[in-house]
Design an enzyme around this catalytic site. Structure first.
Site, short mmCIF file in Angstrom:
data_model
loop_
_atom_site.label_atom_id
_atom_site.label_comp_id
_atom_site.label_asym_id
_atom_site.label_seq_id
_atom_site.Cartn_x
_atom_site.Cartn_y
_atom_site.Cartn_z
CB SER A 90 -1.31 -0.35 1.01
OG SER A 90 -1.55 1.07 0.84
CG HIS A 200 -5.98 -0.67 -0.64
ND1 HIS A 200 -5.26 0.07 -2.00
CD2 HIS A 200 -5.18 -0.54 0.76
CE1 HIS A 200 -4.13 0.69 -0.51
NE2 HIS A 200 -4.08 0.15 0.64
#
Length: 306
Positions: A90, A200
């Site tokens: 991430s 996400h």
């Protein structure tokens, strides 16, 4: 000896992070001072002294990148000709981009702070949250979340961290109501995480256009090594690819498990810069060694080995 550089994401922060690097390296001191100037925030106090800001996304992200890049800069002279690719979890993908030269240190610090701010703003009115689930196969959770979305609930698979280790994202209320049901499917654990954002997943769609503008301004087109995308677990090495993939990354699940397994045949080992969370995940994903570097002593030991 080809290596992959890996960089941790949000959740790896802790009070005291980078402190001994700062105390032992004038180069690292300069990075802390430069980050403080850019963000108009005392990063020394933020990282070293007890405070609540460190867990706020807009501060967490630059703090982690700062420490990760500090470790990378100290080991670069030894590894610069041995890096096959970079990979991050991430936020860590931006640390990898910075290490590759596609983002300058200054651009990266500013960009991830703005990314964190936009994430918080996108989730502020949506009571967002995330939940870690242990002990269930991916397809069971994927089908479960799809069925719940058909009923109007906001729940998505967000992080594929390992076999039997998934993070869900969505509405905090919806996730909380499903905790007992998920355990009923056979999960060993279903635990809400102390986060106020839902990374996400489609909850962040509203920030994608604004973030793409920031990416266009910040990204360069020079990559010292390719980056493995969180979105498709494949390498990229151009600004055009990065613009598309990093905007999608906001609303797409992190394919960490797939990234490690799909690319570890290309290298002889992994080096984690600034954490040890990914080393723990890698133990179950690859037979290749993962070296975790956080402290000045660990770095010196690494530099002195053949």
């Amino acid at each position: 000896m080809s290596k992959a550089l890996i960089f941790p994401g949000q959740g790896s922060q802790s009070i005291g992070m980078g402190k001994d690097l700062f105390e032992n390296s004038t180069e690292v001191k300069r990075y802390f001072e430069r980050a403080s100037e850019i963000l108009k925030e005392d990063m020394i106090k933020l990282c070293f002294e007890e405070n609540e800001k460190l867990n706020l996304t807009q501060y967490t992200q630059p703090a982690i990148l700062l420490v990760s890049y500090s470790v990378f800069s100290l080991i670069l002279p030894k590894i610069k000709d041995k890096i096959s690719f970079g990979l991050g979890h991430s936020l860590g993908e931006f640390s990898a981009l910075c290490a590759s030269g596609a983002l300058s240190f200054e651009q990266a610090i500013s960009l991830v702070s703005k990314r964190g701010y936009l994430m918080e703003e996108s989730c502020k009115s949506k009571a967002a949250g995330m939940m870690v689930v242990l002990g269930l196969e991916d397809n069971i959770l994927e089908e479960f979340c799809a069925k719940k979305r058909n009923r109007g609930l906001k729940v998505w698979c967000a992080n594929y961290n390992g076999d039997g280790q998934m993070v869900l994202a969505g509405s905090r209320e919806d996730l909380s109501t499903l905790e007992v049901e998920i355990k009923g499917l056979g999960a060993k654990r279903a635990l809400m995480l102390p986060m106020s954002v839902a990374s996400h997943c489609p909850i962040l769609e509203g920030m994608c256009a604004d973030f793409r503008v920031l990416l266009e301004e910040a990204l360069g087109d020079s990559f010292a090594f390719p980056i493995i995308s969180n979105v498709n677990a494949k390498p990229y090495g151009s600004k055009a690819q990065a613009l598309d993939l990093l905007a999608k990354q906001l609303v797409s699940p992190v394919l960490y498990k797939q990234s490690i397994r799909g690319n570890d045949a290309e290298i002889e080992g992994f080096i984690e810069c600034g954490g040890n969370v990914l080393k723990g995940l890698n133990k179950r994903l690859s037979q290749k060694e993962t070296i975790s570097l956080q402290t000045y002593a660990e770095i010196q030991d690494f530099l002195q080995k053949d």
